[in-house]
Motif scaffolding. Structure first.
Motif, PDB file in Angstrom:
ATOM      1  N   ILE A   1       0.837  -1.191   0.000  1.00  0.00           N
ATOM      2  CA  ILE A   1       0.000   0.000   0.000  1.00  0.00           C
ATOM      3  C   ILE A   1       0.879   1.251   0.000  1.00  0.00           C
ATOM      4  CG2 ILE A   1      -0.141   0.023   2.525  1.00  0.00           C
ATOM      5  CD1 ILE A   1      -3.030   1.018   2.254  1.00  0.00           C
ATOM      6  N   ARG A   2       0.392   2.286  -0.659  1.00  0.00           N
ATOM      7  CA  ARG A   2       1.032   3.600  -0.589  1.00  0.00           C
ATOM      8  C   ARG A   2       0.275   4.408   0.458  1.00  0.00           C
ATOM      9  NH1 ARG A   2       4.481   6.389  -3.462  1.00  0.00           N
ATOM     10  NH2 ARG A   2       4.336   5.012  -5.258  1.00  0.00           N
ATOM     11  N   LEU A   3       0.966   4.745   1.542  1.00  0.00           N
ATOM     12  CA  LEU A   3       0.372   5.570   2.594  1.00  0.00           C
ATOM     13  C   LEU A   3       0.678   7.032   2.289  1.00  0.00           C
ATOM     14  CD1 LEU A   3       1.356   3.485   5.757  1.00  0.00           C
ATOM     15  CD2 LEU A   3      -0.861   3.551   4.579  1.00  0.00           C
ATOM     16  N   THR A   4      -0.365   7.823   2.178  1.00  0.00           N
ATOM     17  CA  THR A   4      -0.210   9.247   1.922  1.00  0.00           C
ATOM     18  C   THR A   4      -0.424  10.017   3.219  1.00  0.00           C
ATOM     19  OG1 THR A   4      -2.529   9.389   1.244  1.00  0.00           O
ATOM     20  CG2 THR A   4      -0.913   9.066  -0.500  1.00  0.00           C
ATOM     21  N   ARG A   5       0.040  11.240   3.242  1.00  0.00           N
ATOM     22  CA  ARG A   5      -0.070  12.084   4.431  1.00  0.00           C
ATOM     23  C   ARG A   5      -1.522  12.168   4.889  1.00  0.00           C
ATOM     24  NH1 ARG A   5       3.724  15.340   6.160  1.00  0.00           N
ATOM     25  NH2 ARG A   5       4.792  15.234   4.164  1.00  0.00           N
ATOM     26  N   GLY A   6      -1.740  11.976   6.183  1.00  0.00           N
ATOM     27  CA  GLY A   6      -3.084  12.079   6.739  1.00  0.00           C
ATOM     28  C   GLY A   6      -3.364  11.004   7.776  1.00  0.00           C
ATOM     29  N   ALA A   7      -4.625  10.938   8.175  1.00  0.00           N
ATOM     30  CA  ALA A   7      -5.039  10.012   9.232  1.00  0.00           C
ATOM     31  C   ALA A   7      -5.684   8.766   8.640  1.00  0.00           C
ATOM     32  CB  ALA A   7      -6.017  10.701  10.179  1.00  0.00           C
ATOM     33  N   TYR A   8      -5.345   7.639   9.220  1.00  0.00           N
ATOM     34  CA  TYR A   8      -5.941   6.354   8.901  1.00  0.00           C
ATOM     35  C   TYR A   8      -6.474   5.790  10.214  1.00  0.00           C
ATOM     36  CZ  TYR A   8      -3.319   6.541   4.514  1.00  0.00           C
ATOM     37  OH  TYR A   8      -2.822   6.915   3.299  1.00  0.00           O
ATOM     38  N   ARG A   9      -7.346   4.824  10.106  1.00  0.00           N
ATOM     39  CA  ARG A   9      -7.913   4.174  11.276  1.00  0.00           C
ATOM     40  C   ARG A   9      -7.673   2.675  11.135  1.00  0.00           C
ATOM     41  NH1 ARG A   9      -9.126   5.694  15.980  1.00  0.00           N
ATOM     42  NH2 ARG A   9     -11.019   4.943  16.898  1.00  0.00           N
ATOM     43  N   VAL A  10      -7.327   2.012  12.227  1.00  0.00           N
ATOM     44  CA  VAL A  10      -7.206   0.557  12.249  1.00  0.00           C
ATOM     45  C   VAL A  10      -8.180   0.055  13.301  1.00  0.00           C
ATOM     46  CG1 VAL A  10      -5.701  -1.425  12.644  1.00  0.00           C
ATOM     47  CG2 VAL A  10      -4.790   0.617  11.517  1.00  0.00           C
ATOM     48  N   VAL A  11      -9.034  -0.880  12.908  1.00  0.00           N
ATOM     49  CA  VAL A  11     -10.073  -1.391  13.810  1.00  0.00           C
ATOM     50  C   VAL A  11     -10.250  -2.894  13.603  1.00  0.00           C
ATOM     51  CG1 VAL A  11     -11.374   0.788  13.759  1.00  0.00           C
ATOM     52  CG2 VAL A  11     -12.002  -1.058  12.197  1.00  0.00           C
ATOM     53  N   CYS A  12     -10.901  -3.499  14.568  1.00  0.00           N
ATOM     54  CA  CYS A  12     -11.496  -4.820  14.403  1.00  0.00           C
ATOM     55  C   CYS A  12     -12.943  -4.506  14.048  1.00  0.00           C
ATOM     56  CB  CYS A  12     -11.408  -5.618  15.705  1.00  0.00           C
ATOM     57  SG  CYS A  12     -12.525  -7.027  15.749  1.00  0.00           S
ATOM     58  N   ASP A  13     -13.405  -4.882  12.886  1.00  0.00           N
ATOM     59  CA  ASP A  13     -14.748  -4.497  12.443  1.00  0.00           C
ATOM     60  C   ASP A  13     -15.857  -4.893  13.424  1.00  0.00           C
ATOM     61  OD1 ASP A  13     -14.051  -3.057  10.093  1.00  0.00           O
ATOM     62  OD2 ASP A  13     -13.675  -4.967   9.084  1.00  0.00           O
ATOM     63  N   PRO A  14     -15.895  -6.127  13.958  1.00  0.00           N
ATOM     64  CA  PRO A  14     -16.972  -6.466  14.884  1.00  0.00           C
ATOM     65  C   PRO A  14     -16.873  -5.747  16.244  1.00  0.00           C
ATOM     66  CG  PRO A  14     -15.985  -8.471  13.996  1.00  0.00           C
ATOM     67  CD  PRO A  14     -15.127  -7.323  13.582  1.00  0.00           C
ATOM     68  N   HIS A  15     -15.698  -5.218  16.589  1.00  0.00           N
ATOM     69  CA  HIS A  15     -15.498  -4.593  17.897  1.00  0.00           C
ATOM     70  C   HIS A  15     -14.821  -3.222  17.744  1.00  0.00           C
ATOM     71  CE1 HIS A  15     -15.412  -9.014  18.438  1.00  0.00           C
ATOM     72  NE2 HIS A  15     -16.330  -8.709  19.342  1.00  0.00           N
ATOM     73  N   ALA A  16     -15.266  -2.446  16.781  1.00  0.00           N
ATOM     74  CA  ALA A  16     -14.612  -1.183  16.438  1.00  0.00           C
ATOM     75  C   ALA A  16     -14.616  -0.163  17.571  1.00  0.00           C
ATOM     76  CB  ALA A  16     -15.268  -0.575  15.202  1.00  0.00           C
ATOM     77  N   ASP A  17     -15.553  -0.283  18.500  1.00  0.00           N
ATOM     78  CA  ASP A  17     -15.589   0.666  19.613  1.00  0.00           C
ATOM     79  C   ASP A  17     -14.575   0.321  20.704  1.00  0.00           C
ATOM     80  OD1 ASP A  17     -17.059  -1.640  20.163  1.00  0.00           O
ATOM     81  OD2 ASP A  17     -18.360  -0.618  21.604  1.00  0.00           O
ATOM     82  N   GLU A  18     -14.029  -0.890  20.680  1.00  0.00           N
ATOM     83  CA  GLU A  18     -13.065  -1.315  21.712  1.00  0.00           C
ATOM     84  C   GLU A  18     -11.677  -1.597  21.164  1.00  0.00           C
ATOM     85  OE1 GLU A  18     -14.503  -4.575  24.111  1.00  0.00           O
ATOM     86  OE2 GLU A  18     -16.546  -4.107  23.487  1.00  0.00           O
ATOM     87  N   MET A  19     -11.597  -2.131  19.970  1.00  0.00           N
ATOM     88  CA  MET A  19     -10.324  -2.525  19.383  1.00  0.00           C
ATOM     89  C   MET A  19     -10.036  -1.602  18.204  1.00  0.00           C
ATOM     90  SD  MET A  19     -10.824  -6.670  19.450  1.00  0.00           S
ATOM     91  CE  MET A  19      -9.237  -7.027  18.704  1.00  0.00           C
ATOM     92  N   GLU A  20      -9.274  -0.525  18.483  1.00  0.00           N
ATOM     93  CA  GLU A  20      -9.062   0.491  17.463  1.00  0.00           C
ATOM     94  C   GLU A  20      -7.883   1.372  17.822  1.00  0.00           C
ATOM     95  OE1 GLU A  20     -10.248   2.952  20.568  1.00  0.00           O
ATOM     96  OE2 GLU A  20      -9.669   3.815  18.652  1.00  0.00           O
TER      97      GLU A  20
END
Length: 145
Positions: A120-139
């Protein structure tokens, strides 16, 4: 002669104080930052499996993990812009590792386990990493700067 010995003790004392301060700083900075929600699920500590690597002529590598202890992490949360190989070690059958932002999205499967490789090419800015089923806890946020 006494002045030289006294000066020598001062230099040793200053050197010892500096070494102590650097040692304390090193210990304080060795623990990776965790969000409050992540801290509830255990600490990764100094995990050599999360070491970032860069070999001349190859893409720099970022290492991610997700596991059944609800740990979700990447080796560098503030990488520079550029092309990367992200290797994710997914040992969880109820979680996944999903990076998205800046028009990009890469994810492991929720019920799948194994080693996943994303280029992947990461460009300047914000990204988010989550567990989709538990996005409110694992992120967490990945800030490319």
């Amino acid at each position: 002669m006494v002045a030289i010995m006294h000066l020598g003790r001062d230099v040793v004392a200053v050197g010892a104080a500096a070494a102590l301060a650097l040692g304390c700083f090193g210990m304080a900075s060795a623990e990776p930052g965790h969000s409050a929600s992540h801290a509830r699920h255990g600490s990764l500590g100094e995990n050599p499996a999360l070491a970032s690597t860069h070999v001349a002529g190859r893409l720099p590598k970022l290492v991610g993990i997700v596991n059944d202890d609800r740990d979700i992490e990447i080796s560098d949360r503030t990488p520079s812009p550029g092309r990367y190989k992200i290797v994710v070690h997914d040992s969880a059958k109820r979680h996944n590792w999903h990076l998205f932002g800046q028009g990009k999205s890469r994810a492991t499967k929720v019920r799948g386990t194994g080693r996943w490789v994303f280029k992947i090419r990461l460009t300047r800015g914000a990204y988010r990493v989550v567990c989709d089923p538990h996005a409110d806890e694992m992120e967490f946020d990945l800030i490319v700067g």
